[in-house]
Scaffold this motif. Sequence first.
Motif, PDB file in Angstrom:
ATOM      1  N   LEU A  21      55.967  59.890 -13.145  1.00 46.91           N
ATOM      2  CA  LEU A  21      54.879  60.029 -14.475  1.00 46.91           C
ATOM      3  C   LEU A  21      54.509  61.468 -14.597  1.00 46.91           C
ATOM      4  N   ASN A  22      54.451  62.027 -13.383  1.00 44.81           N
ATOM      5  CA  ASN A  22      54.033  63.597 -13.520  1.00 44.81           C
ATOM      6  C   ASN A  22      54.763  64.341 -12.370  1.00 44.81           C
ATOM      7  N   ASP A  23      55.686  65.231 -12.886  1.00 48.19           N
ATOM      8  CA  ASP A  23      56.769  65.749 -11.983  1.00 48.19           C
ATOM      9  C   ASP A  23      55.961  66.928 -11.405  1.00 48.19           C
ATOM     10  N   GLU A  24      54.904  67.438 -12.022  1.00 51.73           N
ATOM     11  CA  GLU A  24      54.270  68.770 -11.178  1.00 51.73           C
ATOM     12  C   GLU A  24      53.889  68.445  -9.752  1.00 51.73           C
ATOM     13  N   TRP A 151      53.881  53.143  -1.128  1.00 53.71           N
ATOM     14  CA  TRP A 151      53.411  54.294  -1.748  1.00 53.71           C
ATOM     15  C   TRP A 151      52.766  53.828  -3.089  1.00 53.71           C
ATOM     16  N   ILE A 152      51.589  53.987  -3.266  1.00 51.83           N
ATOM     17  CA  ILE A 152      51.198  53.526  -4.490  1.00 51.83           C
ATOM     18  C   ILE A 152      51.400  54.722  -5.637  1.00 51.83           C
ATOM     19  N   SER A 153      51.832  53.940  -6.752  1.00 53.08           N
ATOM     20  CA  SER A 153      52.000  54.688  -8.066  1.00 53.08           C
ATOM     21  C   SER A 153      50.333  54.643  -8.836  1.00 53.08           C
ATOM     22  N   SER A 154      50.174  55.802  -9.176  1.00 42.91           N
ATOM     23  CA  SER A 154      48.905  55.995 -10.326  1.00 42.91           C
ATOM     24  C   SER A 154      49.173  57.176 -11.031  1.00 42.91           C
ATOM     25  N   GLN A 155      48.288  57.154 -12.283  1.00 42.91           N
ATOM     26  CA  GLN A 155      48.051  58.436 -13.000  1.00 42.91           C
ATOM     27  C   GLN A 155      47.323  59.571 -12.702  1.00 42.91           C
ATOM     28  N   ASN A 156      46.622  59.164 -11.556  1.00 41.82           N
ATOM     29  CA  ASN A 156      45.581  59.970 -10.794  1.00 41.82           C
ATOM     30  C   ASN A 156      45.971  60.387  -9.173  1.00 41.82           C
TER      31      ASN A 156
END
Length: 326
Positions: A21-24, A151-156
């Motif tokens: 979701l976020n590569d950085e 491992w949980i995925s999250s936007q945060n």
Amino acid sequence: MMKSTAIAHPNIALIKYWGNLNDEINLPANNSISMVMSGVSTKTTVEFGSKLNNEIIINDKKATGEKARRVDDHIQRILKLDNRKTNYKIVSKNDFPTGAGLASSASGFAALTVAACDALAMKFDTRRLSIIARHGSGSACRSIHSGFVEWISSQNSEDSYAEQIAPEDHIDLADLVAIVETHEKKVSSKEGHRSAINNPYFKARLSELTKIIPLMRNAIKNKDFQTIGELAEHDCLSMHSVMMTSNPMLLYWQPETIKVINKVVDVRALGLECYFTIDAGPNVHVLCRQENADEIKEKLKSVKGVKDIIVNNAGNGTEVISDHLF
Ligand code: PMV
């Protein structure tokens, strides 16, 4: 003295992490599930001090370029947490081939995180260590824990960490890695994750995963070997389908990879239960019950092109040890 050494093991993903979701800061597009590999490890010693000159030695060679930059970025991130500026020396050694789909970045960044935090006397719990390790390499966050891990995925960022599903002695599962190539791969998984995002098949994979992830979690909890194996095999093919249909195309398999896949299917048809899975490389992980491991190992050895077989059970999480590398 600000010096510490940690040992970490790679992990084999049963449900793969592919695409961010976020590569950085490595926020993954989906939850992933893995098993720590007991038979292989990375040891890393980190020392901090103003007289040191930021030397990074990996497998007896001075690290340069992109590799050195990723390690330096990670160390600077950790120093920042402690509001500190100082120099360092890092020596790291794998006891397995680097860059051949054995997740050396997972054990590498897990060991680096734990050694660096310990050298700075920063006492973090495993959730925090997992979040820090994730920034270095996504799958490293899973190697902090022992056994079977999600491992949980999250936007945060604060909510994307790994946690244990079951301890290492929960189920008698072995992972036999058939090594068919030991050269470093041309496209790193770090770059590979970026190529998934615009692939229409990636969306299909994510939608299927919402059903499959709870099934895998429950299969592990229920010690249901057959379901673990069937889901892992399917998910491997799903991830590699996305890789192969991305732009640029990512084809990690070699002819020997397919030979081992076919062998697994044949051995299973003969009644010896085993399943394959493959990360971002040509080597094939064969999942089986421990009681069948020796017999299946012999069968895999007979495949032309298989150079070695590494035997793993579910292993330990990352630990500080007293045995420094320098
Ligand atoms: O952590 P990375 O960026 O090396 O990505 C790992 C990707 C796979 O090994 C292919 C899958 C996984 O979940 O480990």
